[in-house]
Design a protein around this motif. Structure first.
Motif, PDB file in Angstrom:
ATOM      1  N   TYR A 619      -5.458 -15.903   4.388  1.00 54.05           N
ATOM      2  CA  TYR A 619      -5.243 -14.461   4.229  1.00 54.05           C
ATOM      3  C   TYR A 619      -5.651 -14.017   2.826  1.00 54.05           C
ATOM      4  O   TYR A 619      -5.942 -14.833   1.960  1.00 54.05           O
ATOM      5  N   GLU A 641       5.069  -4.237   2.536  1.00 52.31           N
ATOM      6  CA  GLU A 641       4.435  -3.146   3.267  1.00 52.31           C
ATOM      7  C   GLU A 641       3.744  -2.262   2.236  1.00 52.31           C
ATOM      8  O   GLU A 641       4.359  -1.820   1.275  1.00 52.31           O
ATOM      9  N   ILE A 649      -0.229  -1.078   5.807  1.00 52.40           N
ATOM     10  CA  ILE A 649      -0.590  -2.448   6.197  1.00 52.40           C
ATOM     11  C   ILE A 649       0.474  -3.401   5.648  1.00 52.40           C
ATOM     12  O   ILE A 649       1.237  -3.041   4.748  1.00 52.40           O
ATOM     13  N   GLY A 671      -8.393  -9.402   8.046  1.00 56.99           N
ATOM     14  CA  GLY A 671      -7.716  -8.810   9.187  1.00 56.99           C
ATOM     15  C   GLY A 671      -8.637  -8.702  10.383  1.00 56.99           C
ATOM     16  O   GLY A 671      -9.729  -9.271  10.424  1.00 56.99           O
ATOM     17  N   PRO A 674      -6.128  -3.727  15.034  1.00 60.72           N
ATOM     18  CA  PRO A 674      -4.693  -3.494  14.809  1.00 60.72           C
ATOM     19  C   PRO A 674      -3.792  -4.284  15.766  1.00 60.72           C
ATOM     20  O   PRO A 674      -2.663  -4.613  15.405  1.00 60.72           O
ATOM     21  N   GLU A 676      -3.920  -7.261  16.322  1.00 65.31           N
ATOM     22  CA  GLU A 676      -3.772  -8.645  15.837  1.00 65.31           C
ATOM     23  C   GLU A 676      -2.918  -8.732  14.568  1.00 65.31           C
ATOM     24  O   GLU A 676      -2.854  -9.783  13.939  1.00 65.31           O
ATOM     25  N   ASP A 677      -2.282  -7.625  14.206  1.00 65.98           N
ATOM     26  CA  ASP A 677      -1.584  -7.585  12.914  1.00 65.98           C
ATOM     27  C   ASP A 677      -0.515  -8.667  12.749  1.00 65.98           C
ATOM     28  O   ASP A 677      -0.224  -9.085  11.630  1.00 65.98           O
ATOM     29  N   HIS A 678       0.054  -9.117  13.855  1.00 64.71           N
ATOM     30  CA  HIS A 678       1.107 -10.136  13.770  1.00 64.71           C
ATOM     31  C   HIS A 678       0.577 -11.473  13.256  1.00 64.71           C
ATOM     32  O   HIS A 678       1.339 -12.352  12.888  1.00 64.71           O
ATOM     33  N   LEU A 680      -0.855 -11.967  10.530  1.00 61.04           N
ATOM     34  CA  LEU A 680      -1.030 -11.749   9.094  1.00 61.04           C
ATOM     35  C   LEU A 680      -1.356 -13.017   8.302  1.00 61.04           C
ATOM     36  O   LEU A 680      -2.299 -13.061   7.526  1.00 61.04           O
ATOM     37  N   SER A 685      -4.945  -9.064   5.937  1.00 59.43           N
ATOM     38  CA  SER A 685      -4.802  -7.669   6.349  1.00 59.43           C
ATOM     39  C   SER A 685      -5.930  -6.820   5.799  1.00 59.43           C
ATOM     40  O   SER A 685      -6.567  -7.164   4.809  1.00 59.43           O
ATOM     41  N   ASN A 686      -6.147  -5.720   6.450  1.00 60.37           N
ATOM     42  CA  ASN A 686      -7.338  -4.916   6.213  1.00 60.37           C
ATOM     43  C   ASN A 686      -7.067  -3.754   5.263  1.00 60.37           C
ATOM     44  O   ASN A 686      -6.472  -2.750   5.651  1.00 60.37           O
ATOM     45  N   ARG A 689      -8.007  -0.091   6.064  1.00 59.87           N
ATOM     46  CA  ARG A 689      -7.140   0.780   6.862  1.00 59.87           C
ATOM     47  C   ARG A 689      -6.396   1.789   5.983  1.00 59.87           C
ATOM     48  O   ARG A 689      -5.963   2.834   6.452  1.00 59.87           O
TER      49      ARG A 689
END
Ligand SMILES: Nc1nc2c(c(=O)[nH]1)N[C@H]1C(S)=C(S)[C@@H](COP(=O)(O)OP(=O)(O)OC[C@H]3O[C@@H](n4cnc5c(=O)[nH]c(N)nc54)[C@H](O)[C@@H]3O)O[C@H]1N2
Ligand SMILES: Nc1nc2c(c(=O)[nH]1)N[C@H]1C(S)=C(S)[C@@H](COP(=O)(O)OP(=O)(O)OC[C@H]3O[C@@H](n4cnc5c(=O)[nH]c(N)nc54)[C@H](O)[C@@H]3O)O[C@H]1N2
Ligand code: SF4
Ligand SMILES: [Mo]
Length: 722
Positions: A619, A641, A649, A671, A674, A676-678, A680, A685-686, A689
């Motif tokens: 990540y 967050e 994000i 990322g 959306p 697929e956010d789980h 992380l 993460s993107n 966004r």
């Protein structure tokens, strides 16, 4: 039997000359080529993974077609038949503008592919060609259009005694100022020689550690800082009066506007000590030779064009352009000879001409059509709507700004074709994915790095270096791969089009080879490609007789350091209120600014699937100053967050005392969709966004705010699976 061959590494745009060891026809090892006169044996960890990249178990070996929500293999000929049919139908029903092209990062290393893709768009008569350059540093060509280009080019790094980097970190990025061909060695040699450097960056970067003066500024305030430096250079009389008088216009206007950017004002606004600002201005301007160059940081922050303009202004004030009689920095090798003159070039139009987009009053400009507007062009119905997207070597879903909008747009397309080596985030959403051959399987040449001259004020290679590499291995057996150019040539053939390359009409019945196309692309070059081929380690084709020519009689072009539009924008900056985070929409209510950065082990969205490049995790950490973490009750590895005015994000926080308090430093192109956010901890993460294409953007280039993004940060949900 092991065999070693020289190659051009195409994992990134730096094109290092490397030695590849093959065993039984398979690449097993990559090392730098000591005999290469430009790179002197350099490789990075990414380049050393070329074997893993070529032999990757998840590398796509056959074209894919989406059927009922799943991708299935399809023969390349059949895929091209179907795509050609669909394109013809869309052009018939909606006109050529319904077809858009996006060429991303990996168009650069494959010059025949990029040229053929553009030729295809010309042949179908669609103006909708977009490049990743438009969401990179479009302010560079814009600023050159406003200020003008010095025909003979900038002073060479190798002869400089001072240098200033504004939001660039070339030692890691191999871009952004120091010639990107073993920049670490070039910087080391220069420092040994006594060169001194100024770095303006909210992070104590690898380059900043080597700087004599580091302005660890608040991000997004580069126009203010550079205007402050300009003011000091003028006030203290440190500028090159003879050059300014003879070659520029607008000095008095400039002087009047920058006068308001006093060191005290800059210090308050950009949070850099006034005496350090003075040190930076003095060091740079009282040096003899060397340039200011800016990188992606300030180009992605608000007002990238203005920042780049001020960069040019400072260079011109200090007379840092090569003069008549000096050696021509790079007269080119695989491009036609460039004879430089010591004069300003006529200025091209900056904007307001050519193709108009249907959104935000954007259109053709010196930085190209804005890829940041493409999602809207796909989503907005009516005449001129984009229905098909051909994406070459790019990854729109994770690289374009405003990811949620991009996600909607990609779902909206009637035809999406993605040329990629793997099932990237974008490939997974595409109707067709066509896998190309990889770098060791196709011929390569160094020419694209000469073309860099025309993008900004860099000379590309600092000397007329050139190298060619033949295809070294066959593609994997049982694979069905097409080179990028073969896709566009194949489509054109099916659609009855005649393509033109480098001014020459191609014989559409002929089965070209990549080498034949290279011959066409290098026609008229200073050094024939056949000559370059004789030097497997690459060669510098110097010619001491090529020196910068004097100004032509009757030339009255001048470098414009008082451009009315730019100075008006600078006045606007000065008029902004200083409390809180001034400058852009909604920024008053945000506590932090999120800045862009590059990570050494990955290249945008590439490399995260190669084991040796994942040792720092899969990540993109949210790097923060320990004092900020303490205030927020955060520990390394915590989920945070991060919220902008556009979206939220999640990130994984990491302690970094090289970052200024109030700043979060995070790499882009991580990322996925959306949904697929789980994941992380395995995909990152993107940051795209968090950006918005229609809230804060440059009105001429469409470039949204992609660094110095105002955000709030708080502890996130720690329950997310690791
Ligand atoms: N290893 C690796 N190399 C790469 C890439 C990669 O992903 N990985 N990507 C490639 C690409 S596509 C490009 S365009 C080039 C980019 O090359 P560079 O422009 O050199 O990119 P970075 O290394 O991100 O350096 C940008 C710097 O700007 C700083 N910064 C951010 N915001 C601001 C601001 O508002 N003001 C100032 N003054 N500084 C700011 C950041 O802290 C960072 O140090 O790198 C290329 N090279
Ligand atoms: N928020 C934010 N957004 C940014 C940036 C930022 O700093 N912050 N940086 C911007 C910049 S500078 C850029 S340049 C863009 C990059 O934008 P893109 O070019 O769209 O993104 P990449 O991730 O580089 O996509 C490269 C794709 O090419 C594929 N690929 C790898 N090798 C090959 C090959 O040999 N052939 C082909 N055909 N494909 C290959 C990879 O698998 C990957 O999917 O992103 C921009 N977006
Ligand atoms: S810097 Fe690394 S990835 Fe880029 S060309 Fe050189 S070895 Fe390859
Ligand atoms: Mo880029």
């Amino acid at each position: 039997m092991a065999e070693v061959k020289t190659a051009i590494c195409r994992f990134c745009h730096a094109f290092c000359g490397v030695n590849v060891t093959f065993e039984g026809g398979r690449p097993v090892k990559v090392l730098g080529d000591i005999q290469n006169p430009m790179y002197h044996g350099y490789t990075c960890i990414k380049g050393r993974q070329l074997p893993e990249q070529h032999l990757h178990p998840e590398r796509l070996l056959e074209p894919q077609k989406k059927v009922g929500g799943r991708h299935k293999s399809i023969a390349s000929e059949a895929a091209l038949d179907e795509i050609a049919n669909k394109l013809s139908q869309l052009i018939r029903d909606y006109g050529p503008r319904s077809v858009a092209l996006y060429t991303g990062t990996y168009s650069f290393p494959y010059p025949a592919g990029a040229a053929m893709a553009r030729a295809f768009m010309q042949a179908i008569d669609s103006p909708m060609s977009f490049t990743s350059g438009s969401i990179d540093q479009p302010g560079k060509p814009m600023a050159l259009a406003f200020h003008g280009r010095w025909h003979a080019g900038p002073q060479p790094f190798a002869e400089s005694d001072v240098w200033m980097l504004v939001g660039a970190n070339p030692v890691v990025s191999k871009w952004g100022g120091i010639p990107q061909y073993n920049p670490g060695k070039r910087l080391h040699d220069a420092l040994q020689r006594g060169m001194q450097m100024v770095v303006i960056d909210p992070r104590l970067t690898e380059c900043a550690r080597k700087a004599a003066v580091h302005l660890q500024c608040k991000p997004g305030e580069d126009p203010t800082i550079l205007a402050g430096i300009t003011h000091l250079i003028i006030r203290e009389g440190w500028y090159d009066r003879a050059f300014v008088d003879a070659e520029s216009s607008g000095f008095e206007d400039l002087k009047a506007v920058v006068a308001a950017f006093t060191p005290e004002y800059v210090a308050r606004r950009a949070e850099v000590p006034a005496d350090k600002l003075m040190d930076a201005a003095r060091l740079f301007a009282t040096g003899k030779r060397g340039m200011v160059t800016a990188g992606t940081g300030p180009n992605m922050a608000p007002r990238g064009t203005l920042t780049e303009y001020l960069v040019l202004v400072i260079n011109t004030l200090c007379g840092r352009w090569v003069r008549a009689g000096e050696p021509m920095p790079n007269p080119f090798a695989l491009l036609p000879t460039r004879l430089g003159r010591a004069q300003a070039e006529p200025k091209p139009p900056a904007f307001g001409y050519g193709t108009k987009l249907r959104v935000r009053n954007l259109g053709e400009n010196a930085g190209g059509l804005s890829a940041a507007a493409l999602a809207d062009e796909i989503l907005l119905g009516g005449e001129g709507q984009v229905k098909a997207l051909l994406s070459v070597g790019g990854n729109p879903l994770v690289a374009w700004p405003d990811q949620l909008k991009t996600y909607d747009a990609l779902k909206h397309l009637e035809l999406s074709v993605c040329l990629d080596i793997k099932m990237s985030a974008t490939a997974k959403m595409s109707h067709y994915v066509i896998p190309p051959k990889l770098g060791l399987e196709t011929p390569a040449m160094s020419m694209p790095n000469e073309g860099v001259w025309f993008y900004g004020m860099s000379t590309g290679y600092p000397e007329p270096y050139a190298m060619y590499q033949p295809a070294l291995i066959d593609s994997p057996s049982n694979s069905d791969l097409l080179e990028e150019w073969e896709v566009f040539f194949g489509l054109a053939r099916r659609m009855g089009l005649v393509l033109r390359l480098n001014g020459q009409a191609l014989d559409m019945n002929h089965d070209y080879t990549t080498d034949e196309l290279f011959d066409i692309l290098t026609a008229g070059s200073r050094i024939p490609l056949s000559e370059v081929k004789k030097y497997p380690h690459g060669h510098i084709f110097s010619d001491p007789s090529i020196v910068v020519l004097p100004k032509e009689g009757g030339c009255d072009e001048r470098l414009d350091i008082g451009n009315a539009l730019m100075l008006e924008e600078l006045r606007t900056v000065r008029g902004e209120t200083l409390t809180g985070h001034a400058g852009y929409a909604g920024s008053f209510t945000f506590t932090h600014r999120l800045v862009s950065r590059r990570l050494n082990d990955v290249y945008n969205s590439s490399g995260r699937d190669i084991p040796k490049l994942m040792k720092n995790g899969r990540y993109n950490p949210a790097y923060m100053n320990p004092s900020d973490m303490e205030t927020l009750g955060l520990h390394a590895g915590d989920v945070v967050e991060i919220a902008s005015s556009r979206a939220k994000i999640l990130g994984v926080v990491e302690e970094a005392d090289d970052i200024r308090p109030g700043v979060i430093s995070m790499a882009h192109a991580f990322g996925d969709a959306p949904t697929e956010d789980h994941k992380l901890f395995s995909i990152g993460s993107n940051t795209g966004r968090l950006t918005s294409v229609d809230e804060d953007y440059d009105p001429r280039t469409g470039m949204p705010v992609m660094s110095a993004i105002p955000v709030n940060v708080r502890r996130g949900d720690q329950a997310i699976a690791r």
